[in-house]
Design an enzyme around this catalytic site. Structure first.
Site, PDB file in Angstrom:
ATOM      1  N   ASP A  73       8.547  -6.887 -14.229  1.00  0.00           N
ATOM      2  CA  ASP A  73       9.981  -6.998 -14.457  1.00  0.00           C
ATOM      3  C   ASP A  73      10.508  -8.398 -14.193  1.00  0.00           C
ATOM      4  O   ASP A  73       9.872  -9.229 -13.539  1.00  0.00           O
ATOM      5  CB  ASP A  73      10.744  -5.971 -13.610  1.00  0.00           C
ATOM      6  CG  ASP A  73      10.579  -6.195 -12.115  1.00  0.00           C
ATOM      7  OD1 ASP A  73       9.448  -6.486 -11.687  1.00  0.00           O
ATOM      8  OD2 ASP A  73      11.575  -6.066 -11.370  1.00  0.00           O
ATOM      9  N   GLU A 127      10.205  -4.857  -9.120  1.00  0.00           N
ATOM     10  CA  GLU A 127      10.074  -5.685  -7.920  1.00  0.00           C
ATOM     11  C   GLU A 127      11.344  -6.462  -7.627  1.00  0.00           C
ATOM     12  O   GLU A 127      11.632  -6.775  -6.463  1.00  0.00           O
ATOM     13  CB  GLU A 127       8.897  -6.661  -8.101  1.00  0.00           C
ATOM     14  CG  GLU A 127       8.521  -7.439  -6.838  1.00  0.00           C
ATOM     15  CD  GLU A 127       9.305  -8.731  -6.647  1.00  0.00           C
ATOM     16  OE1 GLU A 127       9.247  -9.306  -5.537  1.00  0.00           O
ATOM     17  OE2 GLU A 127       9.988  -9.181  -7.594  1.00  0.00           O
TER      18      GLU A 127
END
Length: 357
Positions: A73, A127
């Site tokens: 991400d 994350e």
């Protein structure tokens, strides 16, 4: 929508391809699908899916297992997708944090069919948002055996350096109390915002500690990061809050860190709202020492918290190593020097090696 990835392509080109598949936190599915499909083409890999996290590993019976981890991400896009190349610089959201690192790791996992060490690749989601959503939590609950390794290498941006361990982080909220009154008759009240002045004074005069652990020097910091209070433009506020962030060396436990903050801010009403322990460098572990030797670099401390802390808590030595520049992470002009991508791939290839070499 689908995307096709060639994991055997030059890691520079693979970085660009990964950036071109937008994957803001919570929206990683398209990229995770593409990565999973590409990894399943490799006959030497076992591949599983865990939510939007993709895992792959070899099972060659080697004496040592190395885990390569990276998050898929990114922070929200800032008009910086798709990627663009300008000389040796590749621009785009996530180039530095951390699709360049993911590209290097995914490429080598696919390209090295006979590595000297067994390899596990963990590419996870979420994350960049609150810790409870981090895909590693799901893997630990549902696929715990996939995290077993002699060394974990996290592809966070380090400008090609080996960064040992990480700092711990703690946020506390200091609440100041007063008495509400009309601002035209301020003497009838007590201003809670003014009461924050001694808190700010203590923080401004704070002298941070530096500590050397395994040759890595960690410098602590205690900072006010937010202040708020007041209800209207004509009211003396009766409550104010100062949010304080403590970044501490990994030789402190969470209890030690909290005790230290409370001693600095003694006499004030405070509560801990968020905390995560640091991770010791662990560079004396044989697998970590070998990796440091392969890098040819002198390890330095990691300033900031990373998921090496999660691996350290599981008893797995872990280091940060990635081609991105941490100073460029999350910026509008985020970019990576492609020469560092090539150098990072060469370092990891040298470490993972070829069986019998």
């Amino acid at each position: 929508m689908s995307a096709a990835l060639d994991l055997h392509a030059d890691p520079i080109d693979l970085t660009a391809a990964l950036v071109d598949v937008a994957s803001v936190s919570g929206e990683e599915k398209v990229l995770a699908d593409a990565v999973e499909t590409a990894l399943r083409r490799e006959p030497h890999l076992e591949v599983v899916r865990c939510g939007e996290t993709v895992l792959a590993r070899t099972a060659l019976g080697r004496d040592r297992r190395v885990l390569l981890a990276g998050h898929l991400d990114t922070v929200p896009i800032a008009d910086n997708v798709p990627s663009r190349r300008d000389g040796d610089l590749l621009y785009g959201c996530g180039t530095s944090d951390m699709k360049a690192g993911v590209a290097v790791m995914a490429h080598l996992t696919a390209a090295l069919a006979e590595p000297a060490h067994d390899v596990t690749l963990v590419l996870y989601d979420c994350e960049e948002v609150e810790a409870v959503r981090n895909g590693l939590n799901r893997v630990e609950r549902e696929r715990r055996d996939w995290l077993d390794a002699d060394l974990a290498i996290l592809g966070e941006p380090t400008s090609g350096l080996v960064e040992g361990g990480c700092q711990g982080t703690m946020r506390v909220v200091v609440t100041l109390h007063g008495r509400r009154a009309h601002s035209a008759r301020s003497w009838l009240g007590e201003n809670a915002i003014h009461a924050a002045a001694p808190v700010l004074a203590r923080l401004a005069s704070y002298e941070p500690r530096s500590v050397d652990i395994d040759g890595c020097v960690y410098r602590e910091g205690l900072q006010a990061v937010r202040i708020g209070g007041g209800v209207a433009g004509n009211v003396v506020p009766d409550e104010a809050e100062v949010t304080v962030n403590f970044r501490f060396a990994p030789d402190r436990s969470l209890a030690d860190a909290e005790a230290h903050v409370r001693s600095v801010l003694e006499g004030f009403d405070l509560r801990v709202t968020d905390a995560a322990p640091g991770a010791l460098p662990g560079l004396s572990a044989p697998a970590a020492a070998e990796f440091v030797a392969a890098s040819g670099e002198t390890p330095v401390a990691k300033y900031g918290w990373t998921d090496v802390s999660r691996f350290s808590a599981l008893g797995i030595p872990a280091v940060n190593f990635g081609p991105g520049d941490p100073n460029l992470a999350h910026t509008r002009d985020e970019h990576v020097d492609v020469r560092r991508i090539t150098a990072g791939a060469e370092t990891l290839r040298r470490y993972l090696g070829a069986f019998g070499s």
